[in-house]
Design a protein around this motif. Structure first.
Motif, PDB file in Angstrom:
ATOM      1  N   VAL A  24      43.749  31.383  34.746  1.00  0.00           N
ATOM      2  CA  VAL A  24      42.221  31.140  34.102  1.00  0.00           C
ATOM      3  C   VAL A  24      42.296  29.851  33.281  1.00  0.00           C
ATOM      4  O   VAL A  24      41.199  29.040  33.564  1.00  0.00           O
ATOM      5  N   VAL A  77      42.658  26.604  34.806  1.00  0.00           N
ATOM      6  CA  VAL A  77      41.728  26.352  36.219  1.00  0.00           C
ATOM      7  C   VAL A  77      40.509  25.750  35.394  1.00  0.00           C
ATOM      8  O   VAL A  77      39.797  24.730  35.759  1.00  0.00           O
ATOM      9  N   ASP A 114      51.325  37.265  46.603  1.00  0.00           N
ATOM     10  CA  ASP A 114      51.181  38.399  47.210  1.00  0.00           C
ATOM     11  C   ASP A 114      50.935  39.780  46.833  1.00  0.00           C
ATOM     12  O   ASP A 114      50.450  40.454  47.245  1.00  0.00           O
ATOM     13  N   LYS A 115      51.191  39.994  45.525  1.00  0.00           N
ATOM     14  CA  LYS A 115      51.283  41.137  44.790  1.00  0.00           C
ATOM     15  C   LYS A 115      49.719  41.028  44.210  1.00  0.00           C
ATOM     16  O   LYS A 115      49.373  42.081  43.647  1.00  0.00           O
ATOM     17  N   GLY A 116      48.979  40.030  44.313  1.00  0.00           N
ATOM     18  CA  GLY A 116      47.480  40.095  43.868  1.00  0.00           C
ATOM     19  C   GLY A 116      47.448  39.916  42.386  1.00  0.00           C
ATOM     20  O   GLY A 116      46.599  40.244  41.436  1.00  0.00           O
ATOM     21  N   GLU A 117      48.686  39.209  41.741  1.00  0.00           N
ATOM     22  CA  GLU A 117      48.979  39.194  40.372  1.00  0.00           C
ATOM     23  C   GLU A 117      48.452  37.733  39.990  1.00  0.00           C
ATOM     24  O   GLU A 117      48.356  37.489  38.695  1.00  0.00           O
ATOM     25  N   MET A 118      48.471  36.765  40.988  1.00  0.00           N
ATOM     26  CA  MET A 118      48.321  35.386  40.511  1.00  0.00           C
ATOM     27  C   MET A 118      47.269  34.703  41.434  1.00  0.00           C
ATOM     28  O   MET A 118      47.088  35.123  42.576  1.00  0.00           O
ATOM     29  N   LEU A 119      46.422  33.714  40.983  1.00  0.00           N
ATOM     30  CA  LEU A 119      45.419  33.209  42.027  1.00  0.00           C
ATOM     31  C   LEU A 119      46.188  32.500  43.065  1.00  0.00           C
ATOM     32  O   LEU A 119      47.133  31.800  42.626  1.00  0.00           O
ATOM     33  N   ASP A 127      43.986  29.068  47.693  1.00  0.00           N
ATOM     34  CA  ASP A 127      42.545  29.007  48.307  1.00  0.00           C
ATOM     35  C   ASP A 127      41.742  29.435  47.014  1.00  0.00           C
ATOM     36  O   ASP A 127      40.564  28.851  47.132  1.00  0.00           O
ATOM     37  N   ASP A 128      41.971  30.301  46.368  1.00  0.00           N
ATOM     38  CA  ASP A 128      41.259  30.794  45.061  1.00  0.00           C
ATOM     39  C   ASP A 128      40.934  29.557  44.209  1.00  0.00           C
ATOM     40  O   ASP A 128      39.789  29.441  44.043  1.00  0.00           O
ATOM     41  N   PRO A 131      43.252  44.044  42.063  1.00  0.00           N
ATOM     42  CA  PRO A 131      44.155  43.153  41.802  1.00  0.00           C
ATOM     43  C   PRO A 131      43.784  42.369  40.621  1.00  0.00           C
ATOM     44  O   PRO A 131      42.390  41.713  40.610  1.00  0.00           O
ATOM     45  N   SER A 132      44.642  41.681  39.665  1.00  0.00           N
ATOM     46  CA  SER A 132      44.180  41.271  38.208  1.00  0.00           C
ATOM     47  C   SER A 132      43.610  39.787  38.844  1.00  0.00           C
ATOM     48  O   SER A 132      42.760  39.027  38.233  1.00  0.00           O
ATOM     49  N   ALA A 133      44.355  39.377  40.209  1.00  0.00           N
ATOM     50  CA  ALA A 133      44.019  37.843  40.532  1.00  0.00           C
ATOM     51  C   ALA A 133      42.575  37.861  41.045  1.00  0.00           C
ATOM     52  O   ALA A 133      41.722  36.709  40.681  1.00  0.00           O
ATOM     53  N   LYS A 191      39.560  35.591  39.532  1.00  0.00           N
ATOM     54  CA  LYS A 191      38.673  34.475  40.334  1.00  0.00           C
ATOM     55  C   LYS A 191      37.307  34.700  39.904  1.00  0.00           C
ATOM     56  O   LYS A 191      36.565  33.825  39.776  1.00  0.00           O
ATOM     57  N   LEU A 238      36.345  33.499  36.563  1.00  0.00           N
ATOM     58  CA  LEU A 238      36.503  31.895  36.605  1.00  0.00           C
ATOM     59  C   LEU A 238      35.083  31.306  37.344  1.00  0.00           C
ATOM     60  O   LEU A 238      34.658  30.352  36.745  1.00  0.00           O
TER      61      LEU A 238
END
Lengths: 269, 89
Positions: free
Chosen positions: A146, A149, A188-193, A196-197, B13-15, B19, B22
């Protein structure tokens, strides 16, 4: 006419200097005469990453102040032909860089180089402003996180309003995004942007994605730009990024994890 | 994400949270960045004008310039809160 490229980010520690070293080395490998300038006055580090710290005699500020000739301060790389480093000064004088002085040095470099790569310091103070002011293109180095970005977006705003091109109403600075320290597994685990995000938010051209890699620390430990480690994932990703910058179309790599077996997909993580 | 994760928790999910946060903060900062310089002064003037008739707080007036193609729209929002009604009585 030399092309001036600034490597910038706003936030610190995202990989500007690693990128400056790799990018400049890649341009020189592609046959372009390239100089990379450290704008981080007071906190010189590009020399270490490039492995030329013991060859520094004069620096950027010495040249601006007329205490040394440009040729005395430039350090020619011993590994790649046509590559030179202009190190930053270690002075604590905050006003060591000024627009007129920087312009003179860039003009002189433009006579003998094809590309001038400016390694910007973190932040939005004088050093960062000087590094981007004369740029024709900008590579915004961003981590999928965050604060990085947000700072990149801030930097894009400054690039669009406070540069020579903006002030003279010329074409705006070309903007490219380089996503670094990317971990496909964590995405993949949804822990990182995801890529595409980040693109959804920043909305600029994607020049490359550099995976989080042990090769980067190994490279800086030994003072070798990571792009010279051709077997490493990061080295290859930097090669792709340089090729794209020079107009070649290359597919983005290192964006996915290897396929897992059925059992691991069901029960493992 | 593995199959069993679907049963373990239904947390976002934290991502995805990152998003969302942000997108909001960046949109907000861009609007402020692109705003014309006269906006804060105009806001003060409008506040003063309204205060001739009703007492209101500083944050009751918000001004924003939106661009839509060639058109620019100056959006003015004034909220009159509880205190106004009290004042009238």
């Amino acid at each position: 006419m030399a092309k001036i490229v600034v490597i910038t980010s706003g936030k610190g520690g995202v990989g500007k200097t690693t990128t400056s070293a790799a990018f400049a080395t890649g341009l020189a490998q592609a046959g372009f005469k390239t100089v990379v300038i450290d704008f981080d006055v007071g906190l010189r580090n590009l020399d270490l990453v490039m492995g030329c710290e013991r060859r520094v005699v004069y620096d950027f500020v010495n040249v601006i102040n007329g205490e040394a000739k440009l040729n005395q301060a430039l350090i020619k790389d011993k590994r790649v032909n046509g590559l030179a480093v202009l190190p930053a000064s270690q002075t604590r004088d905050k006003d060591a860089l000024n627009k007129e002085g920087v312009r003179k040095v860039l003009d002189e470099l433009a006579e003998s180089f094809d590309y001038i790569v400016c390694d910007s310091p973190a932040g939005i103070e004088v050093g960062a402003q000087m590094a981007m002011y004369f740029a024709d293109a900008a590579i915004v180095v961003t981590n999928p996180e965050v604060s990085s970005v947000r700072d990149s977006d801030r930097m894009l705003g400054i690039l669009a309003s406070k540069s020579r091109r903006a002030e003279n109403n010329e074409d705006p600075i070309e903007e490219h995004l380089l996503l670094t320290r990317y971990s496909a597994a964590r995405v993949d685990k949804g822990e990182m942007l995801s890529v595409d995000d980040v693109l959804d938010i920043l909305n600029i051209d994607l020049l490359g994605v550099i995976p989080e890699s042990q090769a980067v620390l190994n490279a800086s430990n030994s003072g070798t730009p990571v792009i010279l480690d051709e077997d490493s994932d990061a080295g290859q990703a930097y090669h792709d990024m340089v090729a794209r910058f020079l107009g070649e179309e290359r597919e983005h790599r290192f964006l996915t994890t290897e396929k897992k077996g059925l059992l691991r997909r069901l029960f493992g993580s | 994400m593995s199959f069993l994760d679907y049963f373990r928790s239904s947390r976002k999910p934290s991502a995805a949270i990152a998003k969302e946060r942000l997108q909001i903060v960046v949109a907000h900062e861009r609007a402020r960045r692109n705003a014309p310089d006269y906006l804060p002064l105009l806001q003060q003037d409008i506040l003063a004008a309204i205060r001739k008739y009703v007492p209101i707080d500083d944050d009751c007036v918000s001004l924003q310039v939106d661009r839509d193609g060639d058109m620019e729209v100056l959006e003015l929002n004034v909220t009159l809160g509880e205190q106004v009604r009290v004042a009238r009585n």
